[in-house]
Motif scaffolding. Structure first.
Motif, PDB file in Angstrom:
ATOM      1  N   TRP A  29      -2.186  -3.245  -1.261  1.00 16.05           N
ATOM      2  CA  TRP A  29      -1.460  -2.759  -0.193  1.00 16.05           C
ATOM      3  C   TRP A  29      -0.516  -3.867   0.167  1.00 16.05           C
ATOM      4  N   GLU A  33      -4.184  13.820   4.006  1.00 15.96           N
ATOM      5  CA  GLU A  33      -5.754  13.572   4.007  1.00 15.96           C
ATOM      6  C   GLU A  33      -6.642  14.514   3.176  1.00 15.96           C
ATOM      7  N   LEU A  74      -0.657   8.854  -1.040  1.00 13.37           N
ATOM      8  CA  LEU A  74      -0.078   7.938  -0.716  1.00 13.37           C
ATOM      9  C   LEU A  74       1.293   8.282   0.097  1.00 13.37           C
ATOM     10  N   HIS A 115      -7.617   3.455  -0.715  1.00 12.36           N
ATOM     11  CA  HIS A 115      -7.789   2.206  -0.222  1.00 12.36           C
ATOM     12  C   HIS A 115      -8.855   1.488  -0.640  1.00 12.36           C
ATOM     13  N   HIS A 116      -9.985   2.215  -0.727  1.00 12.64           N
ATOM     14  CA  HIS A 116     -11.357   1.497  -1.326  1.00 12.64           C
ATOM     15  C   HIS A 116     -11.255   1.293  -2.742  1.00 12.64           C
ATOM     16  N   LYS A 158      -8.659   7.338   2.259  1.00 11.92           N
ATOM     17  CA  LYS A 158      -9.549   6.352   1.967  1.00 11.92           C
ATOM     18  C   LYS A 158      -9.956   5.942   0.726  1.00 11.92           C
ATOM     19  N   ASN A 190      -6.566  10.548  -2.302  1.00  7.13           N
ATOM     20  CA  ASN A 190      -5.950   9.540  -2.934  1.00  7.13           C
ATOM     21  C   ASN A 190      -4.388   9.677  -2.561  1.00  7.13           C
ATOM     22  N   VAL A 246       0.867   3.940   3.650  1.00  5.96           N
ATOM     23  CA  VAL A 246      -0.656   4.341   4.163  1.00  5.96           C
ATOM     24  C   VAL A 246      -1.260   5.176   2.727  1.00  5.96           C
ATOM     25  N   GLY A 247      -2.417   5.208   2.914  1.00  8.55           N
ATOM     26  CA  GLY A 247      -3.058   6.244   1.896  1.00  8.55           C
ATOM     27  C   GLY A 247      -4.504   6.689   2.201  1.00  8.55           C
ATOM     28  N   HIS A 281       0.547   6.726  10.048  1.00  2.36           N
ATOM     29  CA  HIS A 281      -0.929   7.459  10.203  1.00  2.36           C
ATOM     30  C   HIS A 281      -0.757   8.930  10.744  1.00  2.36           C
ATOM     31  N   GLN A 310      -7.150  -4.403  -0.061  1.00  2.00           N
ATOM     32  CA  GLN A 310      -6.230  -4.628   0.881  1.00  2.00           C
ATOM     33  C   GLN A 310      -5.040  -5.381   0.212  1.00  2.00           C
TER      34      GLN A 310
END
Length: 143
Positions: free
Chosen positions: A92, A56, A64, A84-85, A81, A62, A78-79, A47, A89
């Protein structure tokens, strides 16, 4: 494992080609980040890198990042938001599982390439290349 040993086993050209193919047809950005430092909490470190490298800030949120810390034998993905949406999960967990399975048998390049392909498929499905807004990051970053 020493980072130099890990890096000597990676097929950089193959990984870079996999990233190019995965990013073709999507606005998403995929970055592999390899640290020489130990990272016992790979997710927190990932992060930090994600923010530090301004991933970000992609317009479509989007990007990654596959974060690898060979010294502590840890990794994290991590990616943004929106990514992720879009994927949820379970996706991931699947991506991490692909890496974990290959890494356990020392097939590092194969695991990274398989994860990149999985990521590219998701990015193309959810973020087609209407507007290319990549962050301008290098595909493979070593620090």
């Amino acid at each position: 494992m020493k980072t130099s040993h890990f890096l000597s086993k990676l097929e950089h050209e193959r990984i870079e080609e996999a990233i190019r193919k995965a990013e073709d047809g999507t606005s998403g950005d995929i970055v592999i980040f390899i640290t020489h430092k130990p990272a016992p909490d790979a997710l927190a470190a990932a992060h930090q890198v994600f923010t530090k490298r301004h991933l970000e800030k992609a317009i479509d949120d989007n990007s990654l990042l596959i974060f690898l810390a060979p010294t502590s034998q840890t990794f994290a993905v991590v990616g943004g938001k929106a990514l992720h949406h879009a994927v949820g999960q379970a996706w991931w967990d699947e991506l991490a599982g692909v890496l974990r399975t290959h890494f356990r048998t020392a097939y590092y390049s194969e695991g990274i390439v398989a994860a990149i392909k999985l990521a590219g498929d998701a990015l193309k499905q959810h973020f087609p290349a209407e507007n290319i807004d990549r962050t301008g990051q290098s595909d493979i970053v070593e620090e």
